[in-house]
Design an enzyme around this catalytic site. Sequence first.
Site, PDB file in Angstrom:
ATOM      1  N   LYS A 100     -30.566  -8.867 -32.484  1.00  0.00           N
ATOM      2  CA  LYS A 100     -29.629  -9.439 -31.900  1.00  0.00           C
ATOM      3  C   LYS A 100     -28.074  -9.771 -33.190  1.00  0.00           C
ATOM      4  O   LYS A 100     -29.088 -10.573 -34.174  1.00  0.00           O
ATOM      5  CB  LYS A 100     -29.236 -11.055 -31.232  1.00  0.00           C
ATOM      6  CG  LYS A 100     -27.942 -11.832 -30.939  1.00  0.00           C
ATOM      7  CD  LYS A 100     -28.619 -13.005 -29.893  1.00  0.00           C
ATOM      8  CE  LYS A 100     -27.147 -13.647 -28.845  1.00  0.00           C
ATOM      9  NZ  LYS A 100     -27.831 -14.455 -28.431  1.00  0.00           N
TER      10      LYS A 100
ATOM     11  N   SER B 245     -24.957 -14.342 -23.949  1.00  0.00           N
ATOM     12  CA  SER B 245     -24.403 -13.960 -24.876  1.00  0.00           C
ATOM     13  C   SER B 245     -24.848 -12.421 -24.993  1.00  0.00           C
ATOM     14  O   SER B 245     -24.668 -11.277 -25.784  1.00  0.00           O
ATOM     15  CB  SER B 245     -23.995 -14.514 -25.506  1.00  0.00           C
ATOM     16  OG  SER B 245     -25.206 -15.204 -25.985  1.00  0.00           O
TER      17      SER B 245
ATOM     18  N   SER C  93     -28.263 -17.606 -22.831  1.00  0.00           N
ATOM     19  CA  SER C  93     -28.359 -16.501 -23.409  1.00  0.00           C
ATOM     20  C   SER C  93     -29.168 -15.407 -23.381  1.00  0.00           C
ATOM     21  O   SER C  93     -28.779 -14.436 -23.835  1.00  0.00           O
ATOM     22  CB  SER C  93     -28.248 -16.401 -24.563  1.00  0.00           C
ATOM     23  OG  SER C  93     -25.596 -16.730 -24.633  1.00  0.00           O
TER      24      SER C  93
END
Lengths: 96, 488
Positions: B78, B158, B182
């Site tokens: 990420k 997210s 997330s």
Amino acid sequence: MSLDKATVQKIAYLARIEVREDELEPLAKELSGILHWVEQLAEVDTDGVPPMTSVSAEMALPMRADVVTDGGYADKVLLNGPETTNGFFLVPKVVE
Amino acid sequence: MSDLTHLTIAEAEAGLDKGNFTSVELTKAHLDAMSKRKDLNAYITETPDQALRMAADSDKRRASKQAGLLEGIPLAIKDLFCTEGVQTTAGSHILEGFKPPYESTVTTNLWKQGAVMLGKANLDEFAMGSSNMTSHYGAVKNPWKRSGDAKDLVPGGSSGGSAAAVAACIAMGATGTDTGGSIRQPAAFCGIVGIKPTYGRCSRFGIVAFASSLDQAGPMTRTVKDAAIMLKAMAGHDPKDSTSTPGPTPDFTKAVGQSIKGLRVGVPVEYKPDGLSSEIMAAWDKGLAWLKEAGAEVVEVSLPHTKYALATYYIVAPAEASSNLARYDGVRFGLRVPGNSLDEMYMKTRAEGFGREVRRRILIGTYVLSAGYYDAYYAKAQKLRTLIANDFKQAFQKADVLLTPTAPTPAFAIGENLDDPITMYLNDVFTIPTSLAGLPGLSLPVGLSADGLPLGLQLIGRPFDEETVFKTAAVMEQAASFKRWEAC
């Protein structure tokens, strides 16, 4: 609490985010909407309830000797600076 | 070679060990697959040269019998984890071009265990979002579509790039971070497994901060066992993060396959709000039936302050964010927009560098922390947080693990739910309470909706009891036999 344009202007300055005059009104509406919604918390009686500051608060924070453990590479620190000179970050003039 | 992308991490490790293929071959297969799925926009930065270098080094280590837990396994990271010398954006314009001069502890741990980096995965800007639509680098597409409907769906957020990459087999696993859901919500939307471990399990050093008392890193994978392997590699005490937990990390993989006979599974009565999709309700009942069949006992528990969790979160998280994001001022890294004074430079830089949702949260956070309002908002929310955490303590007297839905609906279409921020915030209604209490929460796919989209359920455990969560998840995974290769 409903926010007016002046309050939004003030918060935006505190947060150092420029907001155009024509954005103030819609932003005030949006932020007021969120604030109204979070104000539902007022209906809960929290007298005598301690605030939770951290999940790990029940665990004592570790102590360590107050010595330098890292550092000594100013060049790496400056590597991403938008403007740098002679080992310093450059900013617009602050003192007249 | 494309079948090399259709392996679990555990299967790939076995194949590498037997010499059936090398990490270079495995990595190349993934790089090829990535180039064919650019349409998903799952990666912000791809690092093919670095990936092949890391894979070649891994093959050498394996040849000299020095294989780590994730030796040779290609992963997506990420783009919230700082990676030395590789652009790290946090999905924001304000960090465009930022190349960290250091590596996050979690990624350092992964590389130590032999993992290979394929690239940096797309995300909502500063991890603020539930759809990946707030990324400055464009929305991510969910590799799943409704049957008979070509409309692009969101992967959740997210960690949406991470979830889409794993679901589409363009990474064997990915790192995610979870502040209010997330990891778990995108895992549910994309039909994969994701776990937010107990707060303190993984070091936050080198992860771009959103809300420090909530942020936790965790793995996103296609199976429960893969998640256990990857979490073991990521976790551990770090002197650079004083909130990371001292003591050894258990071998989570040992929990996978254990019996759950006699386990008490709690069902929170407050998690059945009006408007909960009947399909999700049905999936939940099915999950409970599987657990009963495996010898578990289902008990009702109550989490009475659940309805206040979202509002509590949307005070605490923006407050912490407004403070954490003060560092983006155009002086030390990232974007700078010139101004005639220092203040003007700050204000122009931050106005241009932050997107709408991030600006909104910084302003709310600034307001609730400002003089005269601190007690009414921020201190009040911290007290609610205590009550919410106490609810879970009570519930865990009666139950060993809780089972709930992960999200109130399956994935929605790109562009939907954008008008009203509060509607978007409701996506995290089932994941946020766990975050506020700092507990481990795992989402796993249990089936498909009538129109063919993945449905996820969430298991919540006691603090530092990820093992019970993994054990229970493995039982459900076997019963569900979810079609995990469908989106590859």
